[in-house]
Scaffold this motif. Structure first.
Motif, PDB file in Angstrom:
ATOM      1  N   THR A 250       0.850  -1.183   0.000  1.00 41.08           N
ATOM      2  CA  THR A 250       0.000   0.000   0.000  1.00 41.08           C
ATOM      3  C   THR A 250       0.889   1.238   0.000  1.00 41.08           C
ATOM      4  OG1 THR A 250      -1.743  -1.158   1.215  1.00 41.08           O
ATOM      5  CG2 THR A 250      -1.808   1.246   1.232  1.00 41.08           C
ATOM      6  N   LEU A 251       0.713   2.069  -1.015  1.00 44.02           N
ATOM      7  CA  LEU A 251       1.554   3.260  -1.193  1.00 44.02           C
ATOM      8  C   LEU A 251       0.694   4.515  -1.151  1.00 44.02           C
ATOM      9  CD1 LEU A 251       3.717   1.989  -4.187  1.00 44.02           C
ATOM     10  CD2 LEU A 251       4.443   2.120  -1.812  1.00 44.02           C
ATOM     11  N   THR A 252       1.161   5.512  -0.438  1.00 42.97           N
ATOM     12  CA  THR A 252       0.539   6.834  -0.434  1.00 42.97           C
ATOM     13  C   THR A 252       1.502   7.806  -1.096  1.00 42.97           C
ATOM     14  OG1 THR A 252      -0.787   6.419   1.537  1.00 42.97           O
ATOM     15  CG2 THR A 252      -0.316   8.701   1.010  1.00 42.97           C
ATOM     16  N   VAL A 253       1.007   8.553  -2.072  1.00 41.54           N
ATOM     17  CA  VAL A 253       1.836   9.374  -2.951  1.00 41.54           C
ATOM     18  C   VAL A 253       1.459  10.839  -2.786  1.00 41.54           C
ATOM     19  CG1 VAL A 253       2.475   9.790  -5.353  1.00 41.54           C
ATOM     20  CG2 VAL A 253       1.998   7.460  -4.577  1.00 41.54           C
ATOM     21  N   ALA A 254       2.445  11.705  -2.770  1.00 42.74           N
ATOM     22  CA  ALA A 254       2.190  13.147  -2.779  1.00 42.74           C
ATOM     23  C   ALA A 254       1.683  13.549  -4.157  1.00 42.74           C
ATOM     24  CB  ALA A 254       3.467  13.914  -2.433  1.00 42.74           C
ATOM     25  N   ALA A 255       0.464  14.085  -4.210  1.00 40.15           N
ATOM     26  CA  ALA A 255      -0.175  14.414  -5.492  1.00 40.15           C
ATOM     27  C   ALA A 255      -0.533  15.890  -5.517  1.00 40.15           C
ATOM     28  CB  ALA A 255      -1.422  13.567  -5.705  1.00 40.15           C
ATOM     29  N   ARG A 256      -0.750  16.376  -6.713  1.00 40.26           N
ATOM     30  CA  ARG A 256      -1.187  17.756  -6.899  1.00 40.26           C
ATOM     31  C   ARG A 256      -2.461  17.721  -7.722  1.00 40.26           C
ATOM     32  NH1 ARG A 256       2.967  21.631  -9.619  1.00 40.26           N
ATOM     33  NH2 ARG A 256       2.637  20.154 -11.319  1.00 40.26           N
ATOM     34  N   THR A 257      -3.571  18.131  -7.129  1.00 40.54           N
ATOM     35  CA  THR A 257      -4.866  18.101  -7.802  1.00 40.54           C
ATOM     36  C   THR A 257      -5.381  19.492  -8.126  1.00 40.54           C
ATOM     37  OG1 THR A 257      -6.070  18.126  -5.693  1.00 40.54           O
ATOM     38  CG2 THR A 257      -5.434  15.982  -6.584  1.00 40.54           C
ATOM     39  N   ARG A 258      -4.721  20.522  -7.639  1.00 39.55           N
ATOM     40  CA  ARG A 258      -5.158  21.889  -7.884  1.00 39.55           C
ATOM     41  C   ARG A 258      -3.976  22.716  -8.364  1.00 39.55           C
ATOM     42  NH1 ARG A 258      -7.014  22.485  -1.913  1.00 39.55           N
ATOM     43  NH2 ARG A 258      -5.457  20.835  -1.784  1.00 39.55           N
ATOM     44  N   PRO A 259      -4.230  23.808  -9.092  1.00 43.45           N
ATOM     45  CA  PRO A 259      -3.111  24.648  -9.533  1.00 43.45           C
ATOM     46  C   PRO A 259      -2.343  25.197  -8.340  1.00 43.45           C
ATOM     47  CG  PRO A 259      -5.115  25.198 -10.733  1.00 43.45           C
ATOM     48  CD  PRO A 259      -5.518  24.256  -9.634  1.00 43.45           C
ATOM     49  N   ALA A 260      -1.023  25.103  -8.414  1.00 42.79           N
ATOM     50  CA  ALA A 260      -0.176  25.574  -7.329  1.00 42.79           C
ATOM     51  C   ALA A 260       0.810  26.604  -7.866  1.00 42.79           C
ATOM     52  CB  ALA A 260       0.574  24.405  -6.684  1.00 42.79           C
ATOM     53  N   LEU A 261       1.476  27.285  -6.942  1.00 46.20           N
ATOM     54  CA  LEU A 261       2.432  28.306  -7.334  1.00 46.20           C
ATOM     55  C   LEU A 261       3.679  27.699  -7.959  1.00 46.20           C
ATOM     56  CD1 LEU A 261       2.171  30.639  -4.208  1.00 46.20           C
ATOM     57  CD2 LEU A 261       1.064  30.919  -6.420  1.00 46.20           C
ATOM     58  N   GLY A 262       3.996  26.487  -7.635  1.00 45.08           N
ATOM     59  CA  GLY A 262       5.185  25.825  -8.157  1.00 45.08           C
ATOM     60  C   GLY A 262       5.067  24.335  -8.006  1.00 45.08           C
ATOM     61  N   SER A 263       6.099  23.636  -8.396  1.00 50.09           N
ATOM     62  CA  SER A 263       6.089  22.184  -8.341  1.00 50.09           C
ATOM     63  C   SER A 263       6.752  21.698  -7.060  1.00 50.09           C
ATOM     64  CB  SER A 263       6.820  21.609  -9.563  1.00 50.09           C
ATOM     65  OG  SER A 263       8.177  21.997  -9.535  1.00 50.09           O
ATOM     66  N   PHE A 264       6.663  20.403  -6.844  1.00 45.00           N
ATOM     67  CA  PHE A 264       7.319  19.767  -5.713  1.00 45.00           C
ATOM     68  C   PHE A 264       7.652  18.336  -6.122  1.00 45.00           C
ATOM     69  CE2 PHE A 264       2.710  19.516  -5.140  1.00 45.00           C
ATOM     70  CZ  PHE A 264       2.509  18.153  -5.030  1.00 45.00           C
ATOM     71  N   PRO A 265       8.629  17.716  -5.475  1.00 45.70           N
ATOM     72  CA  PRO A 265       9.026  16.359  -5.862  1.00 45.70           C
ATOM     73  C   PRO A 265       7.923  15.354  -5.581  1.00 45.70           C
ATOM     74  CG  PRO A 265      10.172  17.044  -3.876  1.00 45.70           C
ATOM     75  CD  PRO A 265       9.478  18.254  -4.394  1.00 45.70           C
ATOM     76  N   GLN A 266       7.782  14.403  -6.479  1.00 44.21           N
ATOM     77  CA  GLN A 266       6.792  13.341  -6.329  1.00 44.21           C
ATOM     78  C   GLN A 266       7.406  12.236  -5.484  1.00 44.21           C
ATOM     79  OE1 GLN A 266       5.704  11.369  -9.935  1.00 44.21           O
ATOM     80  NE2 GLN A 266       3.709  10.731  -9.166  1.00 44.21           N
ATOM     81  N   LEU A 267       6.956  12.113  -4.248  1.00 38.73           N
ATOM     82  CA  LEU A 267       7.551  11.198  -3.286  1.00 38.73           C
ATOM     83  C   LEU A 267       6.508  10.239  -2.735  1.00 38.73           C
ATOM     84  CD1 LEU A 267       9.694  13.777  -1.273  1.00 38.73           C
ATOM     85  CD2 LEU A 267      10.478  12.280  -3.109  1.00 38.73           C
ATOM     86  N   THR A 268       6.994   9.107  -2.257  1.00 36.19           N
ATOM     87  CA  THR A 268       6.152   8.162  -1.532  1.00 36.19           C
ATOM     88  C   THR A 268       6.078   8.608  -0.083  1.00 36.19           C
ATOM     89  OG1 THR A 268       6.824   6.362  -3.009  1.00 36.19           O
ATOM     90  CG2 THR A 268       5.820   5.757  -0.907  1.00 36.19           C
ATOM     91  N   LEU A 269       4.865   8.805   0.419  1.00 36.95           N
ATOM     92  CA  LEU A 269       4.672   9.309   1.781  1.00 36.95           C
ATOM     93  C   LEU A 269       4.330   8.215   2.775  1.00 36.95           C
ATOM     94  CD1 LEU A 269       2.567  12.519   0.998  1.00 36.95           C
ATOM     95  CD2 LEU A 269       5.052  12.292   1.192  1.00 36.95           C
TER      96      LEU A 269
END
Length: 595
Positions: A250-269
């Motif tokens: 079971t993996l939980t992932v940092a996701a972006r579902t809304r427009p943000a000011l910038g990006s961030f690394p896609q990591l397993t949380l």
């Protein structure tokens, strides 16, 4: 017809032979001390060694090799070869480290020409890892022999029942996994790389196959013998592929579902390794709980239909108690009208007016997955026409999970007109007012532009009307819908907002799953994790994910932060008491290939 002969291939020159791909060398080049120090620091910052040392306690006999050195060499093996195997880790420990690095890790020097010293070194290395798996295993058994199935079932029960000693061992193992996976995440947060993360997560379960064979019957006696992985099972994915024997991660992932000011690394949380198709919802909650200690906000939790099927007390309700809003999908037989609460209809996870036209309420009933993924213009129009009939959120959930909803015909800005509401609440007809037809907002706010409810004839008596029609608002508790509360979500199903949230998070989740099963690190290849036993498999998978997180973080940094740019300011969600980690990300890069 041409009679010209085909041109011969150019002669094999020395330059052409030099540019051909060559198989990798059998022995990895000496690993730089900076790389060794980087992964030794990752292990030290995780804080798992005090937990392991406390569990080991005082043991008789020689101390053996340090377990921290074994785990560091496993991290180096994953980084350089993509394999979490003891043989590769020992080869790196014996032949690929400098004298200074071996001294810092507590590894004794050996003479590579002395066969006896080499053999003794490998045995000490394996025994050190065996000490770790033994102390964390709820019930120790011979992992190299295939036991009769009834004996294996009795041993596997230690991973299921609620014996306090066994529960403590399982919790300690999960604490070690969580600490390893979250260490690169804490590094990223300390450097400010996650300041644009708004708390949206994607949750999914993927297969972690094992090299062991599944149970089978003996040809001679017909007796059923178990697998060496006594708690493994068949993982069935949602696709059309065959099932895989092993564990479910079971993996939980940092996701972006809304427009943000910038990006961030896609990591397993978060990570939990378990028997396939067991505790699916509970394992997802296990991955979400530690995120609160990092100070992350809570946004949407996006999960597929496997989590929608869980009992409300296993996934939906605990996720809401943690502050997450849900974006869910449904199976074919779960779409459409799902139930009711206080007279309000539960339609595709949203509470709606009980007098919503049947054509709108049943718009998704019986539709297959293909029709949902690529909706027709007619379905899109029906979904849009549902919106005025949906109950509006009046008050967010409180501490006990109750939510207050308002009738769509109530309030100062109703979304529809309802004769029943006007009659019960004695609201007179609106006085005619002048409307500027060139003003879009004035035209939309006029009652004539809103849908009008058509009550049944003859109309019901007031005492027989639903509660939502008798009151302006209703309070919905977590028990009002019973088991149907697992379907409730916070966005209208198939609406543009739902599609933007669900599709983006699912794409990021599947993308990270693909990266975890890529070329550098392949979680799907059981040959990369040959050690037997659930404890060993859990630790090795956690090390793989930790190294993958470190790779993702390093790749994101080199893409989004120029080398001459200083570290970014503190994370905006960080408390002032936290200490920022300003040390540079150096030493993780792999050495050049052996010429």
């Amino acid at each position: 017809m041409s009679t010209a002969k085909p041109r011969a291939w150019p002669p094999r020159t020395t330059r052409a032979r030099a540019t051909r791909p060559r198989p990798p060398a059998k022995q990895t080049a000496q690993i730089p001390d900076a790389v060794v120090g980087h992964y030794a620091r990752l292990l030290n910052d995780s804080g798992i060694m005090p937990l392991i040392d406390a569990e080991l306690g005082t043991r008789p006999g020689p101390p053996g090799l340090p377990i921290a050195a074994v785990l560091t060499c496993l991290l180096l093996s994953i980084n350089h070869t993509g394999k979490a195997t003891l043989v590769e880790a020992w080869r790196i420990a014996a032949f690929c480290l400098s004298g200074a690095a071996r001294h810092r890790l507590g590894l004794p020097d050996i003479n590579p020409a002395d066969v006896h010293q080499v053999l003794a070194s490998s045995r000490r290395f394996y025994r050190a890892f065996d000490r770790l798996t033994t102390v964390l295993d709820p019930v120790r058994h011979d992992r190299r022999a295939r036991l009769p199935q009834h004996q294996a079932d009795a041993l596997a029960a230690a991973w299921e029942h609620d014996d306090p000693a066994h529960s403590r061992k399982r919790q300690l193992l999960q604490d070690i996994v969580t600490a390893l996976v979250l260490t690169p995440v804490r590094w990223a947060k300390g450097r400010g790389y996650l300041r644009h993360f708004r708390g949206d997560v994607g949750i999914d379960t993927t297969a972690a196959p094992v090299f062991a064979r599944p149970p089978r019957a003996r040809r001679s006696t017909g007796e059923l013998i178990a697998s060496t992985e006594i708690t493994a099972g068949w993982h069935h994915s949602a696709g059309n592929g065959p099932p895989e024997y092993g564990y479910s991660a079971t993996l939980t992932v940092a996701a972006r579902t809304r427009p943000a000011l910038g990006s961030f690394p896609q990591l397993t949380l978060g990570l939990v390794l378990d028997t396939p198709h067991k505790r699916i919802g509970a394992n997802a909650i296990t991955t979400l709980k530690p995120l609160a200690t990092l100070g992350f906000p809570t946004g949407f939790a996006v999960a597929d239909r496997a989590y929608t099927d869980q009992q409300p007390g296993h996934f939906a309700q605990p996720a809401r108690e943690l502050g997450y809003r849900l974006a869910l999908d449904y199976k074919v037989d779960q779409r459409g009208v799902q139930g009711s609460a206080h007279g309000a209809l539960l339609i595709d996870g949203s509470l709606a007016c009980p007098l919503m036209p049947d054509r709108l309420a049943q718009a998704t009933t019986g539709l297959d997955d293909a029709a949902i993924r690529t909706p027709s213009d007619e379905l899109t129009a029906l979904i849009s026409a549902r919106e005025p009939y949906l109950l509006r959120l009046k008050q967010s959930p409180n501490t006990d999970g109750t939510v207050r909803f308002q009738c769509p015909a109530a309030g100062t800005s109703p979304s529809l007109t309802c004769p029943r509401y006007d009659r019960l609440h004695q609201r007179g007809p609106n006085r005619p007012t002048a409307v500027d037809l060139t003003d879009t907002r004035q035209r939309a706010a006029h009652p004539a532009a809103k849908p009008r409810i058509l009550p049944p004839q003859p109309e019901h008596k007031t005492a027989e009307l639903p509660k939502i029609c008798q009151q302006h608002t209703i309070t919905v508790s977590k028990d009002d819908l019973g088991h149907l509360d697992k379907f409730r979500q916070d966005l209208p199903y198939l609406s543009p907002s739902w599609r933007g949230t669900y599709s983006a998070a699912r794409a990021m989740t599947e993308g990270l799953n693909g990266r975890l099963k890529g070329h550098d690190v392949d979680l799907a290849d059981p040959k990369n994790r040959l050690a037997h036993g659930r404890v060993a498999q859990t630790i090795l998978v956690a090390l793989l994910v930790a190294v993958a997180n470190d790779h993702f973080l390093d790749q994101w940094r080199h893409t989004h932060q120029p080398p001459d740019e200083p570290d970014t300011p503190a994370d905006i969600f960080e408390t002032p008491a936290e200490r920022l980690d300003r040390s540079p990300l150096t030493g993780r890069s792999r050495p050049p290939p052996v010429p």
